[in-house]
Motif scaffolding. Structure first.
Motif, PDB file in Angstrom:
ATOM      1  N   ASN A 119      32.229 -11.839 -67.791  1.00 29.91           N
ATOM      2  CA  ASN A 119      32.136 -12.981 -66.872  1.00 29.91           C
ATOM      3  C   ASN A 119      32.190 -12.482 -65.422  1.00 29.91           C
ATOM      4  O   ASN A 119      32.712 -11.395 -65.163  1.00 29.91           O
ATOM      5  CB  ASN A 119      33.303 -13.948 -67.124  1.00 29.91           C
ATOM      6  CG  ASN A 119      33.043 -14.826 -68.317  1.00 29.91           C
ATOM      7  OD1 ASN A 119      32.001 -14.769 -68.950  1.00 29.91           O
ATOM      8  ND2 ASN A 119      34.019 -15.655 -68.633  1.00 29.91           N
ATOM      9  N   PRO A 120      31.712 -13.242 -64.445  1.00 27.84           N
ATOM     10  CA  PRO A 120      31.132 -14.568 -64.584  1.00 27.84           C
ATOM     11  C   PRO A 120      29.638 -14.563 -64.881  1.00 27.84           C
ATOM     12  O   PRO A 120      29.069 -15.585 -65.242  1.00 27.84           O
ATOM     13  CB  PRO A 120      31.382 -15.194 -63.214  1.00 27.84           C
ATOM     14  CG  PRO A 120      31.304 -14.030 -62.285  1.00 27.84           C
ATOM     15  CD  PRO A 120      31.900 -12.859 -63.025  1.00 27.84           C
ATOM     16  N   HIS A 148      45.212 -19.307 -74.680  1.00 35.20           N
ATOM     17  CA  HIS A 148      44.623 -18.540 -73.577  1.00 35.20           C
ATOM     18  C   HIS A 148      45.360 -18.817 -72.274  1.00 35.20           C
ATOM     19  O   HIS A 148      45.511 -19.961 -71.846  1.00 35.20           O
ATOM     20  CB  HIS A 148      43.148 -18.902 -73.416  1.00 35.20           C
ATOM     21  CG  HIS A 148      42.478 -18.124 -72.334  1.00 35.20           C
ATOM     22  ND1 HIS A 148      42.195 -16.782 -72.441  1.00 35.20           N
ATOM     23  CD2 HIS A 148      42.038 -18.492 -71.109  1.00 35.20           C
ATOM     24  CE1 HIS A 148      41.600 -16.361 -71.343  1.00 35.20           C
ATOM     25  NE2 HIS A 148      41.497 -17.387 -70.514  1.00 35.20           N
ATOM     26  N   SER A 206      42.967 -12.350 -75.822  1.00 35.95           N
ATOM     27  CA  SER A 206      41.688 -12.230 -75.123  1.00 35.95           C
ATOM     28  C   SER A 206      40.603 -12.703 -76.074  1.00 35.95           C
ATOM     29  O   SER A 206      40.738 -12.590 -77.298  1.00 35.95           O
ATOM     30  CB  SER A 206      41.428 -10.785 -74.688  1.00 35.95           C
ATOM     31  OG  SER A 206      41.432  -9.912 -75.807  1.00 35.95           O
ATOM     32  N   SER A 258      45.588 -16.680 -68.530  1.00 41.30           N
ATOM     33  CA  SER A 258      45.183 -15.491 -67.780  1.00 41.30           C
ATOM     34  C   SER A 258      46.372 -14.733 -67.190  1.00 41.30           C
ATOM     35  O   SER A 258      46.292 -13.531 -66.952  1.00 41.30           O
ATOM     36  CB  SER A 258      44.220 -15.888 -66.655  1.00 41.30           C
ATOM     37  OG  SER A 258      44.830 -16.826 -65.781  1.00 41.30           O
ATOM     38  N   GLU A 280      38.301 -16.356 -69.814  1.00 43.49           N
ATOM     39  CA  GLU A 280      37.936 -15.176 -69.035  1.00 43.49           C
ATOM     40  C   GLU A 280      37.414 -14.116 -69.995  1.00 43.49           C
ATOM     41  O   GLU A 280      37.869 -14.001 -71.126  1.00 43.49           O
ATOM     42  CB  GLU A 280      39.153 -14.640 -68.284  1.00 43.49           C
ATOM     43  CG  GLU A 280      39.649 -15.593 -67.197  1.00 43.49           C
ATOM     44  CD  GLU A 280      40.831 -15.002 -66.451  1.00 43.49           C
ATOM     45  OE1 GLU A 280      41.312 -13.932 -66.878  1.00 43.49           O
ATOM     46  OE2 GLU A 280      41.261 -15.608 -65.461  1.00 43.49           O
ATOM     47  N   ASN A 281      36.451 -13.366 -69.520  1.00 45.99           N
ATOM     48  CA  ASN A 281      35.837 -12.351 -70.353  1.00 45.99           C
ATOM     49  C   ASN A 281      35.409 -11.199 -69.463  1.00 45.99           C
ATOM     50  O   ASN A 281      34.998 -11.434 -68.328  1.00 45.99           O
ATOM     51  CB  ASN A 281      34.628 -12.945 -71.094  1.00 45.99           C
ATOM     52  CG  ASN A 281      34.081 -12.013 -72.153  1.00 45.99           C
ATOM     53  OD1 ASN A 281      33.421 -11.029 -71.840  1.00 45.99           O
ATOM     54  ND2 ASN A 281      34.337 -12.328 -73.415  1.00 45.99           N
TER      55      ASN A 281
END
Length: 215
Positions: free
Chosen positions: A127-128, A73, A81, A75, A123-124
């Protein structure tokens, strides 16, 4: 007689303790994800190919072990992802809010609480808010289930407890064992089979941790 292995507790929050067997096993749990770029020579490792030189094409759906997902992962480079597992999504949060005690956490994920905290490393799109809510949800779930776990541990003296712990995650099972040990120690003391009652290892470790923080 000395023990061959002294158990090491799991890490706290997003930090893992690599001397802990629980954290090592938790790191093998898989996350749903997607390859954002081609992944050379990883097809066999992820069970998607037979040749060591095979690559995973961009856009492929993946089931990635936590330890590998954390390593890949990035960013900035967008290598992979990671998606939230279904048990941490809104539908399941609704179930937990209604009655957390009915859920078989061990079937859903034996490291529900620890694994949930590890999701904050990624990270999604949700999120957050979702990640923060999941942390709160995990805490509320734990609180809702804690009393029943400790009540069960204190009311099962010299009984088969396999059915009681079958639906618990590993953290809950450890708490159940602490409750059982406390009950057994008290029964021995009450019968005159022990000279004194000592504090549980969890209490002792918590005291040592607080002293370290003060120093």
């Amino acid at each position: 007689m000395s023990e061959a292995y002294f158990p090491v507790g799991p890490g706290l929050g997003m930090e893992e303790n690599f001397l802990s067997l629980d954290d090592i096993l938790m790191s093998q749990e898989k996350l749903p994800g997607r390859a954002e770029s081609a992944l050379p020579r990883l097809a066999v490792l992820l069970g998607q190919g037979a040749g060591s030189a095979e690559s995973i094409p961009e856009g492929s759906k993946l089931e990635i072990p936590l330890w590998l997902a954390k390593g890949l992962h990035d960013s900035k480079r967008r290598i992979i992802s990671v998606e939230l597992p279904k048990i941490y999504k809104e539908a399941w949060r609704t179930v937990f809010s209604a009655d957390a005690n009915v859920v078989d956490l061990h079937k859903m994920g034996p490291y529900y609480y620890g694994f949930g905290s590890q999701l904050l490393n990624f990270e999604n799109p949700e999120n957050p808010e979702i990640a923060q809510t999941d942390s709160v949800c995990s805490l509320q779930t734990f609180i809702a289930r804690f009393r029943r776990i400790m009540d069960s541990s204190q009311n099962a003296y010299n009984e088969d407890t396999s059915a009681l712990v079958a639906r618990l995650d590993e953290l809950e099972r450890a708490l159940f064992q602490v409750g059982q040990k406390g009950l057994n120690d008290f029964q021995c003391w009450e019968k005159g089979q022990a000279s004194q009652i000592t504090a549980s290892s969890l209490v002792q470790n918590y005291g040592k941790r607080k002293l370290t923080e003060v120093d």
